[in-house]
Design an enzyme around this catalytic site. Structure first.
Site, PDB file in Angstrom:
ATOM      1  N   GLY A  37       0.821  -1.212   0.000  1.00 22.89           N
ATOM      2  CA  GLY A  37       0.000   0.000   0.000  1.00 22.89           C
ATOM      3  C   GLY A  37       0.855   1.263   0.000  1.00 22.89           C
ATOM      4  N   ASN A  62      -3.346  -8.469   0.960  1.00 23.71           N
ATOM      5  CA  ASN A  62      -4.299  -9.217   0.120  1.00 23.71           C
ATOM      6  C   ASN A  62      -4.573  -8.473  -1.182  1.00 23.71           C
ATOM      7  OD1 ASN A  62      -5.908  -7.138   0.961  1.00 23.71           O
ATOM      8  ND2 ASN A  62      -7.572  -8.414   1.765  1.00 23.71           N
ATOM      9  N   SER A  89      -4.272   7.061  13.609  1.00 24.75           N
ATOM     10  CA  SER A  89      -4.685   8.233  12.824  1.00 24.75           C
ATOM     11  C   SER A  89      -5.089   9.370  13.744  1.00 24.75           C
ATOM     12  CB  SER A  89      -5.883   7.811  11.976  1.00 24.75           C
ATOM     13  OG  SER A  89      -6.513   8.920  11.413  1.00 24.75           O
ATOM     14  N   TYR A 106     -14.633   4.298  10.342  1.00 25.39           N
ATOM     15  CA  TYR A 106     -13.192   4.125  10.112  1.00 25.39           C
ATOM     16  C   TYR A 106     -12.410   4.610  11.337  1.00 25.39           C
ATOM     17  CZ  TYR A 106      -8.451   5.336   8.870  1.00 25.39           C
ATOM     18  OH  TYR A 106      -7.086   5.459   8.913  1.00 25.39           O
ATOM     19  N   LYS A 149      -9.906   2.612  14.453  1.00 28.11           N
ATOM     20  CA  LYS A 149      -8.566   2.949  14.969  1.00 28.11           C
ATOM     21  C   LYS A 149      -8.605   3.043  16.495  1.00 28.11           C
ATOM     22  CE  LYS A 149      -6.488   2.943  11.090  1.00 28.11           C
ATOM     23  NZ  LYS A 149      -5.559   1.867  10.791  1.00 28.11           N
ATOM     24  N   PHE A 160      -1.159  12.279  10.742  1.00 30.32           N
ATOM     25  CA  PHE A 160      -2.073  13.360  10.368  1.00 30.32           C
ATOM     26  C   PHE A 160      -2.414  13.179   8.873  1.00 30.32           C
ATOM     27  CE2 PHE A 160      -3.089  15.901  14.104  1.00 30.32           C
ATOM     28  CZ  PHE A 160      -2.502  15.055  15.012  1.00 30.32           C
ATOM     29  N   ASN A 161      -2.019  14.047   7.952  1.00 32.17           N
ATOM     30  CA  ASN A 161      -2.452  13.872   6.559  1.00 32.17           C
ATOM     31  C   ASN A 161      -1.271  13.518   5.642  1.00 32.17           C
ATOM     32  OD1 ASN A 161      -4.604  15.443   7.937  1.00 32.17           O
ATOM     33  ND2 ASN A 161      -5.567  15.330   5.941  1.00 32.17           N
ATOM     34  N   ASN A 215     -10.359  10.316  -2.622  1.00 32.01           N
ATOM     35  CA  ASN A 215     -11.154  11.439  -2.107  1.00 32.01           C
ATOM     36  C   ASN A 215     -10.318  12.420  -1.307  1.00 32.01           C
ATOM     37  OD1 ASN A 215     -13.696  10.395  -2.998  1.00 32.01           O
ATOM     38  ND2 ASN A 215     -13.454   8.825  -1.408  1.00 32.01           N
ATOM     39  N   ASN A 216      -9.055  12.080  -1.077  1.00 33.80           N
ATOM     40  CA  ASN A 216      -8.204  12.955  -0.267  1.00 33.80           C
ATOM     41  C   ASN A 216      -7.760  14.159  -1.097  1.00 33.80           C
ATOM     42  OD1 ASN A 216      -7.189   9.981   1.049  1.00 33.80           O
ATOM     43  ND2 ASN A 216      -7.863  11.590   2.418  1.00 33.80           N
ATOM     44  N   ARG A 230     -18.398  19.227   3.562  1.00 33.88           N
ATOM     45  CA  ARG A 230     -18.509  17.764   3.498  1.00 33.88           C
ATOM     46  C   ARG A 230     -18.843  17.272   4.904  1.00 33.88           C
ATOM     47  NH1 ARG A 230     -13.212  14.363   1.689  1.00 33.88           N
ATOM     48  NH2 ARG A 230     -12.431  15.125   3.692  1.00 33.88           N
TER      49      ARG A 230
HETATM   50  P1  NAD Z   1      -3.456   1.694   1.545  1.00 35.40           P
HETATM   51  O1  NAD Z   1      -4.853   1.314   1.241  1.00 35.40           O
HETATM   52  O2  NAD Z   1      -2.629   2.235   0.444  1.00 35.40           O
HETATM   53  O3  NAD Z   1      -2.663   0.453   2.181  1.00 35.40           O
HETATM   54  C1  NAD Z   1      -3.292  -0.501   3.005  1.00 35.40           C
HETATM   55  C2  NAD Z   1      -2.940  -1.873   2.467  1.00 35.40           C
HETATM   56  O4  NAD Z   1      -3.550  -2.863   3.300  1.00 35.40           O
HETATM   57  C3  NAD Z   1      -3.424  -2.114   1.051  1.00 35.40           C
HETATM   58  O5  NAD Z   1      -2.346  -2.550   0.261  1.00 35.40           O
HETATM   59  C4  NAD Z   1      -4.487  -3.210   1.204  1.00 35.40           C
HETATM   60  O6  NAD Z   1      -4.512  -4.071   0.072  1.00 35.40           O
HETATM   61  C5  NAD Z   1      -4.044  -3.908   2.477  1.00 35.40           C
HETATM   62  N1  NAD Z   1      -5.109  -4.576   3.228  1.00 35.40           N
HETATM   63  C6  NAD Z   1      -6.289  -4.064   3.665  1.00 35.40           C
HETATM   64  N2  NAD Z   1      -6.986  -5.010   4.329  1.00 35.40           N
HETATM   65  C7  NAD Z   1      -6.224  -6.137   4.326  1.00 35.40           C
HETATM   66  C8  NAD Z   1      -6.411  -7.441   4.847  1.00 35.40           C
HETATM   67  N3  NAD Z   1      -7.538  -7.810   5.477  1.00 35.40           N
HETATM   68  N4  NAD Z   1      -5.429  -8.354   4.666  1.00 35.40           N
HETATM   69  C9  NAD Z   1      -4.295  -8.028   4.012  1.00 35.40           C
HETATM   70  N5  NAD Z   1      -4.078  -6.801   3.489  1.00 35.40           N
HETATM   71  C10 NAD Z   1      -5.039  -5.876   3.639  1.00 35.40           C
HETATM   72  O7  NAD Z   1      -3.504   2.716   2.766  1.00 35.40           O
HETATM   73  P2  NAD Z   1      -2.357   3.644   3.370  1.00 35.40           P
HETATM   74  O8  NAD Z   1      -2.717   5.041   3.078  1.00 35.40           O
HETATM   75  O9  NAD Z   1      -1.035   3.134   3.017  1.00 35.40           O
HETATM   76  O10 NAD Z   1      -2.640   3.422   4.918  1.00 35.40           O
HETATM   77  C11 NAD Z   1      -1.863   2.527   5.694  1.00 35.40           C
HETATM   78  C12 NAD Z   1      -2.356   2.568   7.125  1.00 35.40           C
HETATM   79  O11 NAD Z   1      -2.244   3.892   7.630  1.00 35.40           O
HETATM   80  C13 NAD Z   1      -3.816   2.177   7.299  1.00 35.40           C
HETATM   81  O12 NAD Z   1      -3.936   1.459   8.505  1.00 35.40           O
HETATM   82  C14 NAD Z   1      -4.524   3.512   7.412  1.00 35.40           C
HETATM   83  O13 NAD Z   1      -5.718   3.412   8.137  1.00 35.40           O
HETATM   84  C15 NAD Z   1      -3.479   4.323   8.159  1.00 35.40           C
HETATM   85  N6  NAD Z   1      -3.604   5.776   7.957  1.00 35.40           N
HETATM   86  C16 NAD Z   1      -3.628   6.270   6.674  1.00 35.40           C
HETATM   87  C17 NAD Z   1      -3.747   7.642   6.477  1.00 35.40           C
HETATM   88  C18 NAD Z   1      -3.827   8.214   5.089  1.00 35.40           C
HETATM   89  O14 NAD Z   1      -4.347   9.332   4.934  1.00 35.40           O
HETATM   90  N7  NAD Z   1      -3.303   7.550   4.067  1.00 35.40           N
HETATM   91  C19 NAD Z   1      -3.850   8.498   7.587  1.00 35.40           C
HETATM   92  C20 NAD Z   1      -3.817   7.958   8.867  1.00 35.40           C
HETATM   93  C21 NAD Z   1      -3.697   6.571   9.042  1.00 35.40           C
HETATM   94  C1  WQD Z   2      -8.413  17.417   3.666  1.00 36.15           C
HETATM   95  C2  WQD Z   2      -9.151  18.723   3.529  1.00 36.15           C
HETATM   96  C3  WQD Z   2     -11.502  18.503   3.070  1.00 36.15           C
HETATM   97  C4  WQD Z   2     -11.143  16.790  -0.927  1.00 36.15           C
HETATM   98  C5  WQD Z   2      -8.670  11.960   6.124  1.00 36.15           C
HETATM   99  C6  WQD Z   2      -9.238  11.050   7.166  1.00 36.15           C
HETATM  100  C7  WQD Z   2      -8.292  10.957   8.334  1.00 36.15           C
HETATM  101  C8  WQD Z   2      -6.898  10.568   7.850  1.00 36.15           C
HETATM  102  C9  WQD Z   2      -6.408  11.487   6.796  1.00 36.15           C
HETATM  103  C10 WQD Z   2      -6.784   8.178   7.754  1.00 36.15           C
HETATM  104  C11 WQD Z   2     -10.515  18.705   4.214  1.00 36.15           C
HETATM  105  C12 WQD Z   2     -10.781  19.186   1.918  1.00 36.15           C
HETATM  106  C13 WQD Z   2     -10.818  17.325   0.311  1.00 36.15           C
HETATM  107  C14 WQD Z   2     -11.810  17.615  -1.886  1.00 36.15           C
HETATM  108  C15 WQD Z   2     -11.747  19.439  -0.335  1.00 36.15           C
HETATM  109  N1  WQD Z   2      -6.930   9.281   7.209  1.00 36.15           N
HETATM  110  N2  WQD Z   2     -11.125  18.631   0.597  1.00 36.15           N
HETATM  111  N3  WQD Z   2     -12.075  18.918  -1.552  1.00 36.15           N
HETATM  112  O1  WQD Z   2     -10.544  14.460   5.805  1.00 36.15           O
HETATM  113  O2  WQD Z   2      -8.516  15.659   6.760  1.00 36.15           O
HETATM  114  O3  WQD Z   2      -8.542  13.234   6.694  1.00 36.15           O
HETATM  115  O4  WQD Z   2      -7.370  11.519   5.726  1.00 36.15           O
HETATM  116  O5  WQD Z   2      -6.630   7.931   8.916  1.00 36.15           O
HETATM  117  O6  WQD Z   2      -8.808  10.015   9.197  1.00 36.15           O
HETATM  118  O7  WQD Z   2     -10.489  11.564   7.601  1.00 36.15           O
HETATM  119  O8  WQD Z   2      -8.319  14.439   4.579  1.00 36.15           O
HETATM  120  O9  WQD Z   2      -7.560  14.797   2.303  1.00 36.15           O
HETATM  121  O10 WQD Z   2      -9.940  14.038   2.682  1.00 36.15           O
HETATM  122  O11 WQD Z   2      -9.296  16.354   3.297  1.00 36.15           O
HETATM  123  O12 WQD Z   2     -12.022  20.624  -0.080  1.00 36.15           O
HETATM  124  O13 WQD Z   2     -12.141  17.186  -2.995  1.00 36.15           O
HETATM  125  O14 WQD Z   2      -9.414  18.936   2.131  1.00 36.15           O
HETATM  126  O15 WQD Z   2     -12.739  19.126   3.303  1.00 36.15           O
HETATM  127  O16 WQD Z   2     -10.709  19.961   4.769  1.00 36.15           O
HETATM  128  P1  WQD Z   2      -9.095  14.525   6.005  1.00 36.15           P
HETATM  129  P2  WQD Z   2      -8.778  14.832   3.143  1.00 36.15           P
END
Ligand code: NAD
Ligand code: WQD
Length: 334
Positions: free
Chosen positions: A10, A32, A124, A149, A153, A177-178, A197-198, A294
């Site tokens: 990932g 997976n 997160s 979600y 966590k 954070f982000n 959607n990020n 949103r």
């Molecule tokens: P990602 O989706 O790119 O990576 C997650 C990986 O886990 C994927 O490759 C997916 O195929 C695998 N996976 C999911 N469920 C599985 C299962 N049951 N068995 C085996 N593999 C599985 O996501 P990411 O952005 O790399 O996030 C990694 C971690 O960080 C996650 O736990 C996510 O919740 C956390 N996190 C992400 C963000 C973010 O904004 N990207 C922010 C905070 C926390």
């Molecule tokens: C950032 C800002 C939106 C898209 C999420 C999860 C959080 C963590 C990080 C996993 C916000 C704005 C976004 C768009 C916009 N993930 N925005 N137009 O919501 O802060 O955090 O990712 O743990 O748990 O909730 O991140 O990138 O979606 O949004 O205006 O098309 O951008 O409103 O203010 P968020 P995001």
């Protein structure tokens, strides 16, 4: 030393695998592929010269997890695997509770049976819910999560802290954070299987013409320009922090068997600031409009990172410009 990295194909996992290999760790990826591609393995090898071991396993399948531990000697676990789409978790809460919690339980069960003690967990800033104050430090209460979600966590952290009491596992939970940006090699980056959607991928996809326009979700928040404020942090900085956390556990420097650290830059940017920075560093004009809020968005959240800076001896180094530039380079490649 053999490190199991779940979710290692990932986004954040793949960047962490690269850092681990470059530090000499032998990496065993379990994924997976529900949200990533097998091609990431070759991309990792192209960066580091080392092919990580890979097993395609669903962590929700207890028998497969057990079989993995029977076949491989593992010294420590970095657990990224999870589903992470906030909106989808609201529509399909059971899918999220099932996947994110069952996979953790299976992993902890067999880590215990096979005497693996050191565990790093991907948490997160979502655990803070709508924060009472910013910057948010680790002492901030864990408040009602804004989504299933976020709740997964919180529940996973609770499970890990309960297991820590028994002495079976020592966990460091890293609250990201982000995360944004891509590896400087531009060989790995964010490559989800579904429409992102990020904010940062939405910006780069719009600039690349893969989306017609982007919508800024509300400009009537209580912030200087009315748009939401977040703490964007380069994915490489996040990856490097995992090495510090792992070393802390390996060297038994942890003060508790369950510790949490924020991973952020400590600086917040509004949505409009991010857009204007993107336009400045890329020279591209972004087609955006202001829309409505949103649901579930908090107005501002950014980190107090003093604890991770001091205790993990880690600091985020990459500025927003670099996150956006690398994300843009990556977007043009995929
Ligand atoms: P990602 O989706 O790119 O990576 C997650 C990986 O886990 C994927 O490759 C997916 O195929 C695998 N996976 C999911 N469920 C599985 C299962 N049951 N068995 C085996 N593999 C599985 O996501 P990411 O952005 O790399 O996030 C990694 C971690 O960080 C996650 O736990 C996510 O919740 C956390 N996190 C992400 C963000 C973010 O904004 N990207 C922010 C905070 C926390
Ligand atoms: C950032 C800002 C939106 C898209 C999420 C999860 C959080 C963590 C990080 C996993 C916000 C704005 C976004 C768009 C916009 N993930 N925005 N137009 O919501 O802060 O955090 O990712 O743990 O748990 O909730 O991140 O990138 O979606 O949004 O205006 O098309 O951008 O409103 O203010 P968020 P995001």
């Amino acid at each position: 030393m053999n490190v199991l990295v779940t979710g290692g194909t990932g986004y954040i996992g793949s960047h962490t695998v690269v850092e681990l290999q470059q530090k000499g760790y032998d990496v065993f990826i379990v994924d997976n592929l529900c949200n990533s591609h097998l091609g990431v393995i070759d991309a990792i090898e192209a960066i580091t010269g080392i092919k990580p071991h890979f097993s395609k396993i669903d962590l929700c399948n207890a028998a497969s997890v057990k079989d993995f531990f029977v076949r491989n000697r593992i010294d420590a676990i970095v657990h990224f695997a999870a589903l992470k789409a906030v909106g989808e978790s609201v529509e399909q809460p059971l899918k999220y509770y099932h996947n994110n919690i069952t996979s953790l339980i299976n992993l902890c069960q067999y880590a215990g049976e096979f005497s693996v003690k050191d565990f790093i967990f991907s948490s997160s800033c979502a655990v803070y819910g709508e924060p009472d104050y910013v910057p948010v430090d680790e002492k901030h209460p864990v408040k009602k999560a804004q989504s299933p979600y976020g709740a997964t966590k919180q529940i996973c952290e609770r499970i890990l802290s309960d297991i820590a009491v028994t002495g079976a596992l020592s966990t460091i939970s890293l609250r990201y954070f982000n995360p944004s940006g891509a590896h400087p090699s531009v060989l790995i980056g964010e490559l989800p299987l579904s429409e992102p959607n990020n904010l940062v991928p939405v910006i780069t996809r719009t600039a690349a013409g893969k989306r017609k326009e982007m919508v800024v979700f509300g400009n009537d928040y209580d912030t200087p320009d009315g748009t939401c404020i977040r703490d964007y942090i380069h994915v490489k900085d996040i990856a490097v922090a995992h090495i510090s956390a792992l070393e802390r556990l390996r060297e038994k420097k942890n003060k508790e068997r369950f510790e949490v650290f924020n991973l952020g830059t400590g600086r917040g940017y509004s949505v409009l600031e991010v857009i204007s920075c993107f336009e400045k560093v890329t020279g591209k004009k972004l087609n955006y409009r202001i829309g409505t809020r949103r649901e579930g968005d908090v107005s501002k959240v950014y980190s107090d990172n003093k604890l991770s800076n001091a205790v993990l001896n880690w600091k985020a180094t990459e500025p927003l410009e670099q996150m956006l530039l690398s994300a843009w380079e990556w977007e043009q490649k995929i």
